[in-house]
Scaffold this active site. Structure first.
Site, PDB file in Angstrom:
ATOM      1  N   LYS A 273       1.097  -1.181  -0.203  1.00 31.32           N
ATOM      2  CA  LYS A 273       0.021   0.235   0.452  1.00 31.32           C
ATOM      3  C   LYS A 273       0.630   1.036   0.292  1.00 31.32           C
ATOM      4  CE  LYS A 273      -1.472  -1.166   4.278  1.00 31.32           C
ATOM      5  NZ  LYS A 273      -1.500  -1.941   3.834  1.00 31.32           N
TER       6      LYS A 273
ATOM      7  N   ARG B 246     -10.033   0.298   8.377  1.00 30.76           N
ATOM      8  CA  ARG B 246      -9.468  -0.634   8.988  1.00 30.76           C
ATOM      9  C   ARG B 246     -10.062  -1.818   9.896  1.00 30.76           C
ATOM     10  NH1 ARG B 246      -3.163  -0.033   8.882  1.00 30.76           N
ATOM     11  NH2 ARG B 246      -2.695  -2.010   9.637  1.00 30.76           N
TER      12      ARG B 246
ATOM     13  N   ARG C 198      11.500  -6.537   4.983  1.00 29.56           N
ATOM     14  CA  ARG C 198      11.090  -4.349   4.892  1.00 29.56           C
ATOM     15  C   ARG C 198      12.015  -3.553   5.411  1.00 29.56           C
ATOM     16  NH1 ARG C 198       5.193  -2.309   5.516  1.00 29.56           N
ATOM     17  NH2 ARG C 198       5.055  -3.411   7.358  1.00 29.56           N
TER      18      ARG C 198
ATOM     19  N   ARG D 114      10.908  -2.200  11.389  1.00 25.55           N
ATOM     20  CA  ARG D 114       9.734  -1.251  12.081  1.00 25.55           C
ATOM     21  C   ARG D 114      10.002  -2.792  13.632  1.00 25.55           C
ATOM     22  NH1 ARG D 114       4.226  -0.433   8.569  1.00 25.55           N
ATOM     23  NH2 ARG D 114       3.970  -1.100  10.428  1.00 25.55           N
TER      24      ARG D 114
ATOM     25  N   ARG E 298      -1.006  -9.624  13.051  1.00 26.01           N
ATOM     26  CA  ARG E 298      -1.364  -8.516  12.660  1.00 26.01           C
ATOM     27  C   ARG E 298      -2.803  -9.294  10.998  1.00 26.01           C
ATOM     28  NH1 ARG E 298       3.907  -5.447  11.162  1.00 26.01           N
ATOM     29  NH2 ARG E 298       3.086  -4.868   9.289  1.00 26.01           N
TER      30      ARG E 298
END
Ligand code: ADP
Ligand code: ADP
Ligand code: ZN
Length: 215
Positions: A13, A88, A127, A160, A171
């Site tokens: 996204k 969400r 990531r 992160r 998640r």
């Protein structure tokens, strides 16, 4: 142009939002980025959000809706916006519909970036992002020229804290339970567009661009 980009964690996204904002003059509003900034600045909002983010849980609706309402009231959102990571939950989607209706506006497109779970895990766990300018990289799919350093500013690349271990799985479970039902919500309104996100970033963007040009 009032647009939402949706999809599970790691779907791409943020990556697609960067392409979109370069091609279309609308502000990119990422609730995840807003929360991370608040955490970094040690604000009350940040302290509250961190409790949930660390566990892979959603920040409570009233908190999240509050910051988005404030942001959408800013003058740069007059001609449109690209919401990333919001809504969400159904409660958030209904609050957004209400805020927009009060301004005589509505969601024109909900872009759903679809990617299989096993690919998501590989994307999330690889990531990294620049601690200085926040540019996002991937250790395998989008590596920087020099390991651990940002191509743009030389800043240190960091992972992160919620992109590791159990939090990643949590998640994905939270996404399936609380966010996925929203796809049906937008489909019923006739604004949902499914995009295959399991391709090269440029191919994914070509489809999104075509769809936005035809809105
Ligand atoms: P999201 O905002 O949905 O959580 P990101 O845009 O941060 O996702 O992407 C997650 C990770 O996957 C990042 O490291 C990014 O560089 C990488 N990535 C994004 N899109 C693709 C793609 N189409 N192919 C391979 N890697 C991708
Ligand atoms: P990703 O796209 O990888 O899931 P985000 O950066 O969008 O990550 O979100 C990171 C975290 O911030 C979420 O796991 C959640 O704790 C919080 N968050 C972001 N957006 C929302 C939202 N709309 N509602 C509740 N919590 C949110
Ligand atoms: Zn940088």
């Amino acid at each position: 142009m009032n647009i939402i980009i949706m999809g599970p964690p790691g779907a791409g996204k943020g990556t697609q939002a960067d392409f979109i904002k370069a091609a279309f003059p609308i502000p990119h509003i990422s609730t995840g980025d807003m929360f991370r900034e608040a955490v970094a600045n040690g604000t009350e909002l940040g302290k509250e959000a961190k409790k949930y983010m660390d566990g892979g849980q959603l920040v409570p609706d009233e908190v999240t809706i509050g910051i988005v309402k404030e942001r959408l009231a800013q003058p740069d959102c007059k001609e449109g916006f690209l919401l990333d990571g919001f809504p969400r939950t159904t409660v958030q989607a209904e609050a957004l519909a209400q805020v927009l209706a009060d301004m005589g506006r509505k969601v024109e497109a909900a872009i759903n970036v679809a990617v299989p779970d096993e690919v998501l895990i590989e994307r999330i766990t690889g990531r990294v992002s620049c601690s200085n300018c926040k540019t996002v990289y991937h250790t395998k799919f989008k590596p920087p020229a020099q390991a651990g350093k940002c191509d743009k500013c030389g800043g240190e690349l960091v992972q992160r804290s919620d992109d590791t271990g159990e939090t990643v799985r949590k998640r994905l479970v939270v996404y399936a339970a609380q966010t996925k039902p929203l796809l049906e919500y937008y489909e019923k309104q006739g604004v949902l567009h499914d995009i295959n996100g399991n391709r090269d970033t440029r191919e994914v963007f070509a489809d999104i661009k075509r769809l936005l040009e035809n809105l």
